[in-house]
Structures are given as C-alpha cells and as structure tokens.
Design a protein around this motif. Structure first.
Motif, PDB file in Angstrom:
ATOM      1  N   VAL A  35       0.815  -1.271  -0.084  1.00 28.30           N
ATOM      2  CA  VAL A  35       0.219  -0.060   0.220  1.00 28.30           C
ATOM      3  C   VAL A  35       1.014   1.153   0.058  1.00 28.30           C
ATOM      4  O   VAL A  35       2.103   1.222   0.468  1.00 28.30           O
ATOM      5  CB  VAL A  35      -0.934   0.089   1.290  1.00 28.30           C
ATOM      6  N   GLU A  36       0.218   2.184  -0.247  1.00 25.57           N
ATOM      7  CA  GLU A  36       1.053   3.600  -0.383  1.00 25.57           C
ATOM      8  C   GLU A  36       0.884   4.258   1.090  1.00 25.57           C
ATOM      9  O   GLU A  36      -0.269   4.126   1.654  1.00 25.57           O
ATOM     10  CB  GLU A  36       0.561   4.420  -1.409  1.00 25.57           C
ATOM     11  N   ALA A  37       1.900   5.042   1.542  1.00 24.01           N
ATOM     12  CA  ALA A  37       1.643   5.741   2.863  1.00 24.01           C
ATOM     13  C   ALA A  37       2.621   7.041   2.774  1.00 24.01           C
ATOM     14  O   ALA A  37       3.649   6.954   1.939  1.00 24.01           O
ATOM     15  CB  ALA A  37       2.162   4.685   3.835  1.00 24.01           C
ATOM     16  N   GLN A  38       2.381   7.848   3.581  1.00 30.18           N
ATOM     17  CA  GLN A  38       3.210   8.917   3.827  1.00 30.18           C
ATOM     18  C   GLN A  38       2.932   9.464   4.992  1.00 30.18           C
ATOM     19  O   GLN A  38       1.926   9.287   5.878  1.00 30.18           O
ATOM     20  CB  GLN A  38       2.681   9.904   2.701  1.00 30.18           C
ATOM     21  N   PRO A  39       4.135  10.233   5.529  1.00 32.32           N
ATOM     22  CA  PRO A  39       3.936  10.480   7.170  1.00 32.32           C
ATOM     23  C   PRO A  39       2.822  11.763   7.179  1.00 32.32           C
ATOM     24  O   PRO A  39       2.381  12.386   6.403  1.00 32.32           O
ATOM     25  CB  PRO A  39       5.218  11.202   7.176  1.00 32.32           C
ATOM     26  N   ALA A  40       1.966  11.660   8.208  1.00 31.17           N
ATOM     27  CA  ALA A  40       1.247  12.694   8.794  1.00 31.17           C
ATOM     28  C   ALA A  40       2.320  13.906   8.970  1.00 31.17           C
ATOM     29  O   ALA A  40       3.316  14.194   9.258  1.00 31.17           O
ATOM     30  CB  ALA A  40       0.573  12.455   9.801  1.00 31.17           C
ATOM     31  N   ARG A  41       1.405  15.141   8.549  1.00 30.67           N
ATOM     32  CA  ARG A  41       2.102  16.631   8.656  1.00 30.67           C
ATOM     33  C   ARG A  41       1.609  17.502   9.771  1.00 30.67           C
ATOM     34  O   ARG A  41       0.178  17.502  10.254  1.00 30.67           O
ATOM     35  CB  ARG A  41       2.108  17.313   7.335  1.00 30.67           C
ATOM     36  N   ILE A  42       2.572  17.891  10.497  1.00 26.29           N
ATOM     37  CA  ILE A  42       2.246  18.748  11.780  1.00 26.29           C
ATOM     38  C   ILE A  42       2.297  20.360  11.335  1.00 26.29           C
ATOM     39  O   ILE A  42       3.278  20.555  10.721  1.00 26.29           O
ATOM     40  CB  ILE A  42       3.008  18.474  12.817  1.00 26.29           C
ATOM     41  N   GLY A  43       1.111  21.013  11.263  1.00 20.46           N
ATOM     42  CA  GLY A  43       1.288  22.331  11.109  1.00 20.46           C
ATOM     43  C   GLY A  43       0.216  23.229  11.579  1.00 20.46           C
ATOM     44  O   GLY A  43      -0.542  22.720  12.734  1.00 20.46           O
ATOM     45  N   VAL A  44       0.119  24.442  11.267  1.00 20.08           N
ATOM     46  CA  VAL A  44      -0.915  25.457  11.726  1.00 20.08           C
ATOM     47  C   VAL A  44      -2.421  25.059  10.964  1.00 20.08           C
ATOM     48  O   VAL A  44      -2.221  25.307   9.877  1.00 20.08           O
ATOM     49  CB  VAL A  44      -0.372  26.747  11.703  1.00 20.08           C
ATOM     50  N   SER A  45      -3.551  25.107  11.792  1.00 19.76           N
ATOM     51  CA  SER A  45      -4.470  24.870  11.130  1.00 19.76           C
ATOM     52  C   SER A  45      -5.454  26.203  11.567  1.00 19.76           C
ATOM     53  O   SER A  45      -5.395  26.670  12.670  1.00 19.76           O
ATOM     54  CB  SER A  45      -5.425  23.767  11.745  1.00 19.76           C
ATOM     55  N   ARG A  46      -6.109  26.605  10.475  1.00 20.09           N
ATOM     56  CA  ARG A  46      -6.814  27.822  10.538  1.00 20.09           C
ATOM     57  C   ARG A  46      -8.316  27.447  10.134  1.00 20.09           C
ATOM     58  O   ARG A  46      -8.656  27.278   9.090  1.00 20.09           O
ATOM     59  CB  ARG A  46      -6.423  28.926   9.918  1.00 20.09           C
ATOM     60  N   LYS A  47      -9.183  28.130  11.253  1.00 19.13           N
ATOM     61  CA  LYS A  47     -10.652  28.106  10.686  1.00 19.13           C
ATOM     62  C   LYS A  47     -10.845  29.543  10.132  1.00 19.13           C
ATOM     63  O   LYS A  47     -10.573  30.604  11.106  1.00 19.13           O
ATOM     64  CB  LYS A  47     -11.443  28.007  11.875  1.00 19.13           C
ATOM     65  N   GLU A  48     -11.095  29.604   8.957  1.00 17.94           N
ATOM     66  CA  GLU A  48     -11.427  30.963   8.294  1.00 17.94           C
ATOM     67  C   GLU A  48     -12.535  31.172   7.458  1.00 17.94           C
ATOM     68  O   GLU A  48     -13.322  30.230   7.210  1.00 17.94           O
ATOM     69  CB  GLU A  48     -10.210  31.062   7.020  1.00 17.94           C
ATOM     70  N   ALA A  49     -12.912  32.413   7.451  1.00 19.05           N
ATOM     71  CA  ALA A  49     -14.087  32.642   6.511  1.00 19.05           C
ATOM     72  C   ALA A  49     -13.826  33.847   5.755  1.00 19.05           C
ATOM     73  O   ALA A  49     -12.950  34.593   5.942  1.00 19.05           O
ATOM     74  CB  ALA A  49     -15.514  33.489   7.596  1.00 19.05           C
ATOM     75  N   GLU A  50     -14.278  33.714   4.452  1.00 15.34           N
ATOM     76  CA  GLU A  50     -13.988  34.549   3.469  1.00 15.34           C
ATOM     77  C   GLU A  50     -15.209  35.749   3.197  1.00 15.34           C
ATOM     78  O   GLU A  50     -16.289  35.273   3.233  1.00 15.34           O
ATOM     79  CB  GLU A  50     -13.415  33.852   2.158  1.00 15.34           C
ATOM     80  N   ALA A  51     -14.778  36.787   2.805  1.00 12.78           N
ATOM     81  CA  ALA A  51     -15.670  37.894   2.702  1.00 12.78           C
ATOM     82  C   ALA A  51     -15.035  38.864   1.348  1.00 12.78           C
ATOM     83  O   ALA A  51     -13.947  38.848   1.110  1.00 12.78           O
ATOM     84  CB  ALA A  51     -16.236  38.531   3.930  1.00 12.78           C
ATOM     85  N   ILE A  52     -15.987  39.746   1.007  1.00 15.48           N
ATOM     86  CA  ILE A  52     -15.655  40.759   0.148  1.00 15.48           C
ATOM     87  C   ILE A  52     -15.727  42.163   0.672  1.00 15.48           C
ATOM     88  O   ILE A  52     -16.533  42.269   1.701  1.00 15.48           O
ATOM     89  CB  ILE A  52     -16.056  40.694  -1.191  1.00 15.48           C
ATOM     90  N   GLY A  53     -15.003  43.059   0.652  1.00 13.90           N
ATOM     91  CA  GLY A  53     -15.090  44.497   1.383  1.00 13.90           C
ATOM     92  C   GLY A  53     -14.410  45.293   0.391  1.00 13.90           C
ATOM     93  O   GLY A  53     -13.736  45.259  -0.643  1.00 13.90           O
ATOM     94  N   THR A  54     -14.611  46.700   0.766  1.00 15.27           N
ATOM     95  CA  THR A  54     -14.057  47.831   0.039  1.00 15.27           C
ATOM     96  C   THR A  54     -13.130  48.869   1.083  1.00 15.27           C
ATOM     97  O   THR A  54     -13.944  49.113   2.420  1.00 15.27           O
ATOM     98  CB  THR A  54     -15.014  48.847  -0.629  1.00 15.27           C
ATOM     99  N   LEU A  55     -12.085  49.146   0.871  1.00 15.16           N
ATOM    100  CA  LEU A  55     -11.023  49.944   1.894  1.00 15.16           C
ATOM    101  C   LEU A  55     -11.865  51.389   1.875  1.00 15.16           C
ATOM    102  O   LEU A  55     -12.482  52.103   1.047  1.00 15.16           O
ATOM    103  CB  LEU A  55      -9.749  50.179   1.247  1.00 15.16           C
ATOM    104  N   ARG A  56     -11.887  51.862   3.132  1.00 11.12           N
ATOM    105  CA  ARG A  56     -12.656  53.195   3.509  1.00 11.12           C
ATOM    106  C   ARG A  56     -11.639  54.030   4.398  1.00 11.12           C
ATOM    107  O   ARG A  56     -10.664  53.428   4.930  1.00 11.12           O
ATOM    108  CB  ARG A  56     -13.857  52.968   4.250  1.00 11.12           C
ATOM    109  N   SER A  57     -11.640  55.275   3.990  1.00  7.00           N
ATOM    110  CA  SER A  57     -10.872  56.146   4.888  1.00  7.00           C
ATOM    111  C   SER A  57     -11.192  56.187   6.449  1.00  7.00           C
ATOM    112  O   SER A  57     -12.483  55.872   6.668  1.00  7.00           O
ATOM    113  CB  SER A  57     -11.183  57.809   4.570  1.00  7.00           C
ATOM    114  N   TRP A  58     -10.041  56.277   7.415  1.00  4.00           N
ATOM    115  CA  TRP A  58     -10.591  56.295   8.735  1.00  4.00           C
ATOM    116  C   TRP A  58     -11.468  57.402   9.161  1.00  4.00           C
ATOM    117  O   TRP A  58     -12.436  57.186  10.031  1.00  4.00           O
ATOM    118  CB  TRP A  58      -9.230  56.330   9.395  1.00  4.00           C
TER     119      TRP A  58
END
Length: 278
Positions: free
Chosen positions: A1-24
């Motif tokens: 069988v094929e195998a490969q090592p598991a990878r340890i890394g950073v997992s992020r739960k993310e949400a994507e959206a759209i927006g427009t930059l505005r002046s402060w």
C-alpha cells in the motif's frame, strides 16, 4: 500500500468575504454661510494638519459687524456701570438698573454672534489628512453646503465586511484578517477587527464587522476592492493527512489506516478543518 507521514502544521478556521477599503475619517469641506472666496490656502492632493486654513471668504461685512458689536458692548457696559453707581447712591431706580443689565447682556450676545459669523468665513481642516481635488476657484460665490474639497485620513484605513450569521458565536474583536488586493499584487496586508455591528443585516442575515488596516506608507487608498480572509481560530499543532486517506464508516465515523510496526491499523479519527487536499 501507499503511505506517507502525517504533517504537523498550523490549522486555521477561516471565513472569506469581500469588502472595500475606506478612509479612517472622511469629510467634504463645505461653507456654512454665503461668501465669495478671496483665498485658497491649500494644494490639491497634499497632507494638512488639523486647524490648517483651507479657504478664506470675504469677511469685510462680518468684520464690520464685529466692530459695531464691540462699540455697542462698550456703550452698554458704561451705561450699566453708571446705573449701578446711581442705584447704590439712591439716585437710580431698579427698573433703570434692570434695563441697563439687559442691554449689556444683549450687547454681549450680539458680539458673540458677530464673532461666530466671522469665524465661519475661515474654513479649516477638522483633522489631519490628505486633501482631494478642489471643486471651486478664487472669486467664486459659495452658498451654504456647496462642496469645496474632500479631506481623507488614510492612515489607518478601515474595511467593512460581512460573514454569515452562523458564525455569530465565533467572531470577536481582536481577530486577525488578511487582505487580498488585486491592485497590490502579492503584497500581504493584515488588519485587526475592532468593531462588530450588534444588529445583523436583515437582508442577508449577515454579521457586519469592521477592521483597522495600517497604512503607514500610504500605498493603500480608499475605494480599493479587497478579498477579506478572517481567521476565526488557529491551532498551531494540527495533524494533517491526505483527504483520500480518510474513510467514512457505516456508523458515520471517520477512520484512517495507521502504519504500526509495519501493519495497517484502522484508527477512528475526528476531523477538523479541511484545507486544499488535506
């Protein structure tokens, strides 16, 4: 069988959206009174400080009103002082003293009104920022509310974006966002959520968030379209395995085969976030 090592890394739960930059901060400079422009004290597209003179209107009439108000105040004050002396000496009436006091208060109010009108003939910057393009010229007769120039504070900037209502328990102030700006190529831009609207948008049942974006070099400008990636949670030591190695069971569980001493051992797992291919 094929195998490969598991990878340890950073997992992020993310949400994507759209927006427009505005002046402060953003404002369009407009006069409150009618007047003819005698001086424009700014250059288009330049940075100004709060209190800097931008436009000066013809103030000849209002200056005359101030002088007349000062003269009337001096006369009213003299009359009041004489009425006080007469009243103390028993030669004046209470009515005359009250009338003199009222005249003094009226003269003071008239002078303040004239000075307030005079102050409105000089339009100054309400905050530090960058000026836009002016819409008037010297000699133009302005009316109240007529646009002169826009003033934008662009460091920092802010961006508003929306996420689904299902994330209402997950979003909070202080979360980090990443911006993908078509106009900036591969440049990484990050910001921080600093406000969440307590009222959900009824149209799309969305949560509106506002984030602060540093812009020390002034490269970013209001109006830029941005793809926003909101980091909801982050796990620094997550275990990643190829998605094809996860096998669903008939009882709804998920499993992977672990290589233990050279043998494949079925092991139940609990899935977290999914990334591309893992």
């Amino acid at each position: 069988v094929e195998a490969q090592p598991a990878r340890i890394g950073v997992s992020r739960k993310e949400a994507e959206a759209i927006g427009t930059l505005r002046s402060w901060e953003s404002v369009v400079i407009k006069p409150e009174v009618t007047g003819r422009i005698v001086k424009i004290a700014f250059e288009e597209g330049t940075v100004v400080k709060a209190g800097d003179l931008l436009v000066e209107l013809d103030a000849a009439e209002t200056e005359a009103e101030v002088l007349r108000g000062k003269a009337a105040l001096a006369l009213a004050r003299g009359n009041y002082e004489r009425a006080v002396k007469l009243s103390r000496g028993g030669a004046g009436t209470v009515a005359n003293l009250d009338r003199a006091q009222a005249d003094l208060a009226t003269a003071q109010a008239s002078l303040k009104l004239a000075e307030a009108r005079l102050a409105k003939m000089r339009l100054v910057a309400p905050f530090d920022g960058m000026l836009g393009l002016r819409k008037v010229s010297v000699g133009a007769l302005l009316v109240p509310g007529q646009e002169i120039v826009n003033l934008e504070q662009i460091n920092p900037l802010k961006v508003d974006f929306k996420v689904p209502e299902t994330l209402i328990a997950s979003v909070k102030v202080g979360q980090v966002i990443r911006l993908k700006l078509d106009a900036m190529g591969s440049r990484a831009v990050e910001g921080t959520v600093y406000a969440i609207d307590p009222q959900l948008e009824t149209g799309g049942r969305s949560i509106v968030l506002r984030a602060r974006i540093p812009n020390g070099d002034g490269a970013l400008r209001p109006g830029l379209f941005a793809r926003v990636v909101l980091t909801i949670s982050e796990k620094p030591d997550a275990i990643f395995v190829p998605e094809q190695s996860v096998l669903p069971g008939s009882d709804g569980t998920m499993s992977v085969f672990k290589a233990v001493d050279g043998k494949a051992v079925m092991t139940k797992v609990e899935l977290g976030e999914r990334t591309k291919g893992e």
